[in-house]
Design a protein around this motif. Sequence first.
Motif, PDB file in Angstrom:
ATOM      1  N   PRO A 116       0.830  -1.219   0.000  1.00 43.94           N
ATOM      2  CA  PRO A 116       0.000   0.000   0.000  1.00 43.94           C
ATOM      3  C   PRO A 116       0.862   1.266   0.000  1.00 43.94           C
ATOM      4  O   PRO A 116       2.047   1.230   0.358  1.00 43.94           O
ATOM      5  N   ASP A 117       0.248   2.362  -0.345  1.00 45.16           N
ATOM      6  CA  ASP A 117       0.900   3.671  -0.300  1.00 45.16           C
ATOM      7  C   ASP A 117       1.438   3.933   1.106  1.00 45.16           C
ATOM      8  O   ASP A 117       0.827   3.523   2.109  1.00 45.16           O
ATOM      9  N   ALA A 118       2.580   4.633   1.179  1.00 49.91           N
ATOM     10  CA  ALA A 118       3.166   5.099   2.446  1.00 49.91           C
ATOM     11  C   ALA A 118       3.421   3.974   3.451  1.00 49.91           C
ATOM     12  O   ALA A 118       3.264   4.165   4.656  1.00 49.91           O
ATOM     13  N   SER A 119       3.839   2.802   2.969  1.00 48.92           N
ATOM     14  CA  SER A 119       4.042   1.629   3.829  1.00 48.92           C
ATOM     15  C   SER A 119       5.376   1.590   4.555  1.00 48.92           C
ATOM     16  O   SER A 119       5.523   0.838   5.515  1.00 48.92           O
ATOM     17  N   PHE A 120       6.364   2.377   4.099  1.00 48.91           N
ATOM     18  CA  PHE A 120       7.726   2.213   4.627  1.00 48.91           C
ATOM     19  C   PHE A 120       8.337   3.543   5.043  1.00 48.91           C
ATOM     20  O   PHE A 120       8.159   4.565   4.391  1.00 48.91           O
ATOM     21  N   ASP A 121       9.109   3.480   6.141  1.00 48.43           N
ATOM     22  CA  ASP A 121       9.826   4.645   6.649  1.00 48.43           C
ATOM     23  C   ASP A 121      11.131   4.863   5.888  1.00 48.43           C
ATOM     24  O   ASP A 121      11.599   5.998   5.749  1.00 48.43           O
ATOM     25  N   VAL A 122      11.729   3.771   5.444  1.00 48.92           N
ATOM     26  CA  VAL A 122      12.980   3.808   4.685  1.00 48.92           C
ATOM     27  C   VAL A 122      12.820   2.898   3.479  1.00 48.92           C
ATOM     28  O   VAL A 122      12.415   1.739   3.612  1.00 48.92           O
ATOM     29  N   VAL A 123      13.136   3.438   2.317  1.00 52.73           N
ATOM     30  CA  VAL A 123      13.147   2.648   1.087  1.00 52.73           C
ATOM     31  C   VAL A 123      14.546   2.751   0.497  1.00 52.73           C
ATOM     32  O   VAL A 123      15.075   3.855   0.330  1.00 52.73           O
ATOM     33  N   ILE A 124      15.128   1.600   0.215  1.00 48.59           N
ATOM     34  CA  ILE A 124      16.486   1.527  -0.333  1.00 48.59           C
ATOM     35  C   ILE A 124      16.400   1.023  -1.763  1.00 48.59           C
ATOM     36  O   ILE A 124      15.749   0.013  -2.045  1.00 48.59           O
ATOM     37  N   SER A 125      17.065   1.727  -2.644  1.00 49.88           N
ATOM     38  CA  SER A 125      17.217   1.304  -4.039  1.00 49.88           C
ATOM     39  C   SER A 125      18.672   1.550  -4.395  1.00 49.88           C
ATOM     40  O   SER A 125      19.074   2.660  -4.746  1.00 49.88           O
ATOM     41  N   ASP A 126      19.483   0.522  -4.250  1.00 48.77           N
ATOM     42  CA  ASP A 126      20.933   0.639  -4.387  1.00 48.77           C
ATOM     43  C   ASP A 126      21.375   0.062  -5.732  1.00 48.77           C
ATOM     44  O   ASP A 126      21.498  -1.147  -5.897  1.00 48.77           O
ATOM     45  N   ASN A 127      21.558   0.944  -6.700  1.00 45.84           N
ATOM     46  CA  ASN A 127      22.015   0.562  -8.034  1.00 45.84           C
ATOM     47  C   ASN A 127      21.073  -0.427  -8.708  1.00 45.84           C
ATOM     48  O   ASN A 127      21.467  -1.507  -9.121  1.00 45.84           O
ATOM     49  N   VAL A 128      19.816  -0.037  -8.836  1.00 45.86           N
ATOM     50  CA  VAL A 128      18.797  -0.918  -9.391  1.00 45.86           C
ATOM     51  C   VAL A 128      18.211  -0.397 -10.703  1.00 45.86           C
ATOM     52  O   VAL A 128      18.105  -1.126 -11.675  1.00 45.86           O
ATOM     53  N   VAL A 129      17.814   0.862 -10.724  1.00 43.25           N
ATOM     54  CA  VAL A 129      17.001   1.348 -11.842  1.00 43.25           C
ATOM     55  C   VAL A 129      17.692   1.276 -13.192  1.00 43.25           C
ATOM     56  O   VAL A 129      17.026   1.176 -14.218  1.00 43.25           O
ATOM     57  N   ASP A 130      19.016   1.297 -13.210  1.00 41.75           N
ATOM     58  CA  ASP A 130      19.701   1.212 -14.495  1.00 41.75           C
ATOM     59  C   ASP A 130      19.669  -0.202 -15.075  1.00 41.75           C
ATOM     60  O   ASP A 130      20.110  -0.428 -16.191  1.00 41.75           O
ATOM     61  N   HIS A 131      19.101  -1.146 -14.339  1.00 41.20           N
ATOM     62  CA  HIS A 131      18.965  -2.525 -14.815  1.00 41.20           C
ATOM     63  C   HIS A 131      17.515  -2.864 -15.164  1.00 41.20           C
ATOM     64  O   HIS A 131      17.221  -4.008 -15.492  1.00 41.20           O
ATOM     65  N   ALA A 132      16.633  -1.896 -15.068  1.00 41.78           N
ATOM     66  CA  ALA A 132      15.201  -2.174 -15.142  1.00 41.78           C
ATOM     67  C   ALA A 132      14.592  -1.831 -16.492  1.00 41.78           C
ATOM     68  O   ALA A 132      15.154  -1.069 -17.270  1.00 41.78           O
ATOM     69  N   ARG A 133      13.409  -2.384 -16.724  1.00 44.50           N
ATOM     70  CA  ARG A 133      12.659  -2.125 -17.949  1.00 44.50           C
ATOM     71  C   ARG A 133      12.159  -0.687 -17.992  1.00 44.50           C
ATOM     72  O   ARG A 133      12.246  -0.019 -18.997  1.00 44.50           O
ATOM     73  N   ASP A 134      11.641  -0.200 -16.859  1.00 43.74           N
ATOM     74  CA  ASP A 134      11.038   1.129 -16.829  1.00 43.74           C
ATOM     75  C   ASP A 134      11.492   1.883 -15.582  1.00 43.74           C
ATOM     76  O   ASP A 134      10.772   1.931 -14.576  1.00 43.74           O
ATOM     77  N   PRO A 135      12.678   2.481 -15.628  1.00 41.54           N
ATOM     78  CA  PRO A 135      13.213   3.173 -14.449  1.00 41.54           C
ATOM     79  C   PRO A 135      12.274   4.240 -13.890  1.00 41.54           C
ATOM     80  O   PRO A 135      12.149   4.369 -12.668  1.00 41.54           O
ATOM     81  N   ALA A 136      11.614   4.997 -14.738  1.00 38.01           N
ATOM     82  CA  ALA A 136      10.711   6.045 -14.248  1.00 38.01           C
ATOM     83  C   ALA A 136       9.574   5.448 -13.430  1.00 38.01           C
ATOM     84  O   ALA A 136       9.151   6.015 -12.414  1.00 38.01           O
ATOM     85  N   LYS A 137       9.062   4.303 -13.841  1.00 32.65           N
ATOM     86  CA  LYS A 137       7.983   3.645 -13.102  1.00 32.65           C
ATOM     87  C   LYS A 137       8.480   3.161 -11.743  1.00 32.65           C
ATOM     88  O   LYS A 137       7.756   3.250 -10.741  1.00 32.65           O
TER      89      LYS A 137
END
Length: 173
Positions: A116-137
């Motif tokens: 759900p929306d606003a579920s986490f106090d800390v979100v980590i994305s460590d070198n991920v989006v450059d490997h993804a299909r749709d980084p903006a999403k």
Amino acid sequence: MSTAVSSDRRAKRALERQLAHQEAKARALPKDLGAIEADLTRYAFAVKASIEEYRPFSSKTRVLEVGSGAHGVVFFLGMNAAIGVDPLAEEYARLFPKWQSRVRTVAAAGEALPFPDASFDVVISDNVVDHARDPAKIVSELARVLAPSGVLYFTVNVHHRLYGIASRLHGAL
């Protein structure tokens, strides 16, 4: 070929290559994992220290790592209630059971987080989006699941344009 089809194919090939790489890594792991675990723990605590400049961790801090991979930050923080998300989570649980069992993992793409929306106090994305299909999403999803007073730890390796061209060519093969 449409851009979406090309992106889907590239993302699928990237997952296949990542799984093959991690399978080889799992086979080559030494029996004594002490040095590897010490390095991974040091890195995780350096990330945690960076985050704590903005928000202290407690036993109630809700932590999510998107793209937690085989041995991401979330597995070495010592926070059992944290969650890791990766499309290959089930395969990683088979390959790296000791590390993967430290926190709950969910097999999902970063483009469609099952929270759900606003579920986490800390979100980590460590070198991920450059490997993804749709980084903006993925970025949109990270923002969606982050609580209003939360902290996003976001890193990405930025490569020269030539690397992007080479990646697209490799993904087309």
